[in-house]
Structure formats: structure tokens, C-alpha cells
Scaffold this active site. Structure first.
Site, PDB file in Angstrom:
ATOM      1  N   SER A 141      44.473  34.709  49.447  1.00 40.70           N
ATOM      2  CA  SER A 141      43.854  33.420  49.110  1.00 40.70           C
ATOM      3  C   SER A 141      44.481  32.316  49.950  1.00 40.70           C
ATOM      4  CB  SER A 141      44.110  33.136  47.623  1.00 40.70           C
ATOM      5  OG  SER A 141      43.852  31.782  47.312  1.00 40.70           O
ATOM      6  N   TYR A 154      50.672  32.532  41.138  1.00 43.36           N
ATOM      7  CA  TYR A 154      49.507  32.888  41.970  1.00 43.36           C
ATOM      8  C   TYR A 154      49.826  32.837  43.461  1.00 43.36           C
ATOM      9  CZ  TYR A 154      44.603  33.160  43.455  1.00 43.36           C
ATOM     10  OH  TYR A 154      43.415  33.561  44.043  1.00 43.36           O
TER      11      TYR A 154
HETATM   12  N1  NAD Z   1      37.272  32.767  43.398  1.00 42.14           N
HETATM   13  C1  NAD Z   1      38.042  32.243  44.334  1.00 42.14           C
HETATM   14  O1  NAD Z   1      37.913  31.045  44.680  1.00 42.14           O
HETATM   15  C2  NAD Z   1      39.085  33.069  45.024  1.00 42.14           C
HETATM   16  C3  NAD Z   1      39.763  32.476  46.109  1.00 42.14           C
HETATM   17  C4  NAD Z   1      40.738  33.224  46.754  1.00 42.14           C
HETATM   18  C5  NAD Z   1      41.028  34.510  46.343  1.00 42.14           C
HETATM   19  N2  NAD Z   1      40.362  35.043  45.283  1.00 42.14           N
HETATM   20  C6  NAD Z   1      40.732  36.383  44.872  1.00 42.14           C
HETATM   21  O2  NAD Z   1      39.591  37.225  44.822  1.00 42.14           O
HETATM   22  C7  NAD Z   1      39.773  38.197  43.800  1.00 42.14           C
HETATM   23  C8  NAD Z   1      38.567  38.191  42.863  1.00 42.14           C
HETATM   24  O3  NAD Z   1      38.473  36.906  42.282  1.00 42.14           O
HETATM   25  P1  NAD Z   1      37.182  36.457  41.471  1.00 42.14           P
HETATM   26  O4  NAD Z   1      37.050  35.005  41.701  1.00 42.14           O
HETATM   27  O5  NAD Z   1      36.067  37.372  41.746  1.00 42.14           O
HETATM   28  O6  NAD Z   1      37.724  36.667  39.977  1.00 42.14           O
HETATM   29  P2  NAD Z   1      36.987  37.076  38.608  1.00 42.14           P
HETATM   30  O7  NAD Z   1      37.795  36.466  37.536  1.00 42.14           O
HETATM   31  O8  NAD Z   1      35.528  36.774  38.680  1.00 42.14           O
HETATM   32  O9  NAD Z   1      37.169  38.687  38.565  1.00 42.14           O
HETATM   33  C9  NAD Z   1      38.405  39.250  38.353  1.00 42.14           C
HETATM   34  C10 NAD Z   1      38.233  40.531  37.554  1.00 42.14           C
HETATM   35  O10 NAD Z   1      39.519  41.165  37.389  1.00 42.14           O
HETATM   36  C11 NAD Z   1      39.521  41.788  36.120  1.00 42.14           C
HETATM   37  N3  NAD Z   1      40.868  42.107  35.649  1.00 42.14           N
HETATM   38  C12 NAD Z   1      41.749  41.310  34.984  1.00 42.14           C
HETATM   39  N4  NAD Z   1      42.851  41.992  34.661  1.00 42.14           N
HETATM   40  C13 NAD Z   1      42.674  43.261  35.130  1.00 42.14           C
HETATM   41  C14 NAD Z   1      43.468  44.443  35.087  1.00 42.14           C
HETATM   42  N5  NAD Z   1      44.685  44.459  34.504  1.00 42.14           N
HETATM   43  N6  NAD Z   1      42.973  45.570  35.670  1.00 42.14           N
HETATM   44  C15 NAD Z   1      41.752  45.569  36.248  1.00 42.14           C
HETATM   45  N7  NAD Z   1      40.950  44.485  36.305  1.00 42.14           N
HETATM   46  C16 NAD Z   1      41.412  43.340  35.744  1.00 42.14           C
HETATM   47  C17 NAD Z   1      38.791  40.788  35.223  1.00 42.14           C
HETATM   48  O11 NAD Z   1      38.345  41.400  34.011  1.00 42.14           O
HETATM   49  C18 NAD Z   1      37.665  40.316  36.137  1.00 42.14           C
HETATM   50  O12 NAD Z   1      36.493  41.076  35.932  1.00 42.14           O
HETATM   51  C19 NAD Z   1      41.091  37.872  43.109  1.00 42.14           C
HETATM   52  O13 NAD Z   1      42.101  38.689  43.619  1.00 42.14           O
HETATM   53  C20 NAD Z   1      41.326  36.413  43.477  1.00 42.14           C
HETATM   54  O14 NAD Z   1      42.696  36.074  43.494  1.00 42.14           O
HETATM   55  C21 NAD Z   1      39.397  34.354  44.610  1.00 42.14           C
END
Ligand code: NAD
Length: 259
Positions: A141, A154
Site C-alpha cells: 500500500s 498498518y
Molecule cells: N482499499 C484500499 O484502498 C487499499 C489500498 C492499499 C492496499 N490495500 C490492500 O489490499 C488488500 C485488500 O483490501 P480491500 O480494500 O479489498 O479490503 P476488504 O476489507 O474489502 O477485504 C479484505 C478481506 O479480508 C478478509 N479477512 C479478514 N481477516 C481475515 C483472516 N484472518 N483470514 C482471511 N481473510 C480475512 C475480510 O473478511 C475481507 O473479506 C489488503 O491487503 C489491503 O491492505 C487496499
């Protein structure tokens, strides 16, 4: 014929956001997917929507090494192999570092970092034992490039995840297993529900050189590129998919402009 015909992918955190979009698009492009998550209702609904012949759901908590192995076993049993892995699982535990509890620190580290390690190890060891090539993508990220105040562990986790991908990448080059990370910018998902506030969304769009926040499809496209043969010579690399924001700090300096 899609570019992932005959290929199998596992997605952690695949019930939501970036993971869910990647799962859908992987199948649209010919592959089969094992969606894994701890949110069973959302995971099962997604797999129902994609179709049971090309997708399976497994309750998989990435902090549990046996569950990670079960994910590999299911992919092999149902679809015959595992070729690709997206580590997308995350759980936020925000707070100022000074006040952060050990429990909240451990939640983020265990799911975001240790979970990525365990799942990558399980998939990679199957690939190595079966002498097959593969590709793994980890989700870093912009918050892992810049400290993201009040986000708890984070930023530390996302910086470490980038290094974890680099490290696996150099160790597994000889096995033809590529491991890369994506440095995602502001992406509209359930994790960033605050982007539903039009003021926040407009403000974040304005500070992004490409003029908008990202959508899950922007990241899924990059993941699928890194999985694909088009990225055959790419490993141990962090790909910025952030609308240019990481490089834009000088845009925001007050004072004289070069007109
Ligand atoms: N959305 C953003 O702006 C953004 C930016 C940079 C990086 N990211 C990264 O992208 C990835 C996905 O993010 P997102 O926005 O799709 O998040 P999201 O919250 O939509 O999805 C995350 C999923 O992880 C699952 N989860 C939680 N604990 C868990 C566990 N112990 N085992 C398995 N699954 C588990 C949740 O149930 C959820 O379905 C993450 O690693 C996040 O850090 C997101």
C-alpha cells in the site's frame, strides 16, 4: 480462449473488495478460483455468482498454517493444481502507536504479514514439490511507503509485506516462481468505506495526479498482469498502482509555482 485457461488461483480475503474483483476477473479470463476468507456468507455468495464449476469457497483464516495448507489441498483436489496466489486478506486495527494495544498490533501483523508468509509458503512448497512455475502477488500500500498516521500497525505491515515479496522473489527465482507486490493507492472498497463521503472522495481525487480514486478493477488488472506470462521476467518487484500519488508530494508544496 482466455489467458488463464487451465490455470488455478487462490485468493485470500477473496470475499470482498480487491480480492473479490480479482477472483471474478480471473474466471472471466478462463481460470478457476478458490476464494478463501473468514466472511463465509460473502464468500459463498461470490462463488455462487461466479458459478460452482469454476469457483470454490473455503473458510480460511490466514493466521492458521493448517488452514493455508487446506486451501492448497482444495485447489488441487477440485481443479487439479494451484498456479497463482493473491494475498489480499486484511483486518484493520487502527489507533495511535502510543496507545495501541498489543492485541491490536498482533491482529494486523498476524493477518497482514504472517498470514501472507504462511499462505505463500504453502502454495510455493506445493509448486516446488511438483516442479511447476507460479506467480504470487502480495498487497502492499502507499501506506507502506509513507507512514499512515493513526493506522496502528498498518504502515509497518505493508512495508514489511513488500519486503516479504521481494525476499520470496529472490529465493524462488530458480524455481520459476515469481513473487511481486502491488503498492495500491486509494481504492474504493468496503475497507475504505469513508470514500462514500463525497467530500473525502473529492479531496482524495484532487490530490491524485490521475484525478480520481481507484476502483478494485484497477488493482485486479495489475494482479492479473503479474500472474500472466506477460510478466514472465518480473519478480521481486513492487508495482505502484496509485494514480501517481506516491510521486506527487512536490505538487502539494505551498509557495511559488513554475508558471
Ligand atoms: N482499499 C484500499 O484502498 C487499499 C489500498 C492499499 C492496499 N490495500 C490492500 O489490499 C488488500 C485488500 O483490501 P480491500 O480494500 O479489498 O479490503 P476488504 O476489507 O474489502 O477485504 C479484505 C478481506 O479480508 C478478509 N479477512 C479478514 N481477516 C481475515 C483472516 N484472518 N483470514 C482471511 N481473510 C480475512 C475480510 O473478511 C475481507 O473479506 C489488503 O491487503 C489491503 O491492505 C487496499
Amino acid at each position: 480462449m482466455g489467458r488463464f485457461e487451465g490455470k488455478v488461483c487462490i485468493v485470500t480475503g477473496g470475499a470482498s473488495g480487491i480480492g473479490a474483483k480479482t477472483a471474478e476477473m480471473f474466471v472471466e479470463q478462463g481460470g478457476c478460483v478458490v476464494v478463501t476468507d473468514v466472511n463465509d456468507a460473502a464468500g459463498e455468495k461470490l462463488v455462487g455468482d461466479i458459478g460452482a464449476s469454476k469457483a470454490a469457497y473455503l473458510h480460511l483464516d490466514v493466521t492458521d498454517p493448517d488452514a493455508c495448507q487446506a486451501g492448497v489441498d482444495l485447489a488441487v483436489e477440485k481443479f487439479g493444481s494451484v498456479d497463482y496466489l493473491l494475498n489480499s486478506a486484511v483486518k484493520m486495527a487502527p489507533g495511535m502507536l502510543k496507545d495501541l494495544s498489543l492485541a491490536d498490533w498482533n491482529t494486523m501483523v498476524n493477518i497482514g504479514l504472517t498470514g501472507s508468509f504462511l499462505m505463500t509458503q504453502a502454495v510455493g512448497n506445493w509448486l516446488i514439490e511438483n516442479e511447476r512455475p507460479g506467480s504470487v502477488v502480495m498487497m502492499s500500500s502507499i501506506g507502506g511507503r509513507q507512514p499512515y498516521g493513526m493506522s496502528g500497525a498498518y504502515s509497518t505491515v505493508k512495508a514489511a509485506v513488500k519486503m516479504l515479496a521481494d525476499h520470496f522473489g529472490i529465493e524462488w527465482g530458480g524455481y520459476n516462481i515469481r513473487v511481486n507486490s502491488i503498492v495500491a493507492g486509494h481504492i474504493e472498497t468496503p475497507l475504505t468505506a469513508y470514500l462514500k463521503d463525497p467530500e473525502i472522495k473529492r479531496g482524495r481525487s484532487e490530490v491524485t495526479p490521475l484525478g480520481r480514486v481507484g476502483q478494485p478493477v484497477d488493482i485486479a488488472n495489475a494482479v492479473l498482469f503479474l500472474f500472466s506470462d506477460e510478466a514472465d521476467y518480473v519478480t521481486a518487484t513492487a508495482l505502484n498502482v496509485d494514480g501517481g500519488i506516491t510521486r506527487s508530494v512536490m505538487n502539494h508544496m505551498p509557495g511559488r509555482k513554475w508558471s
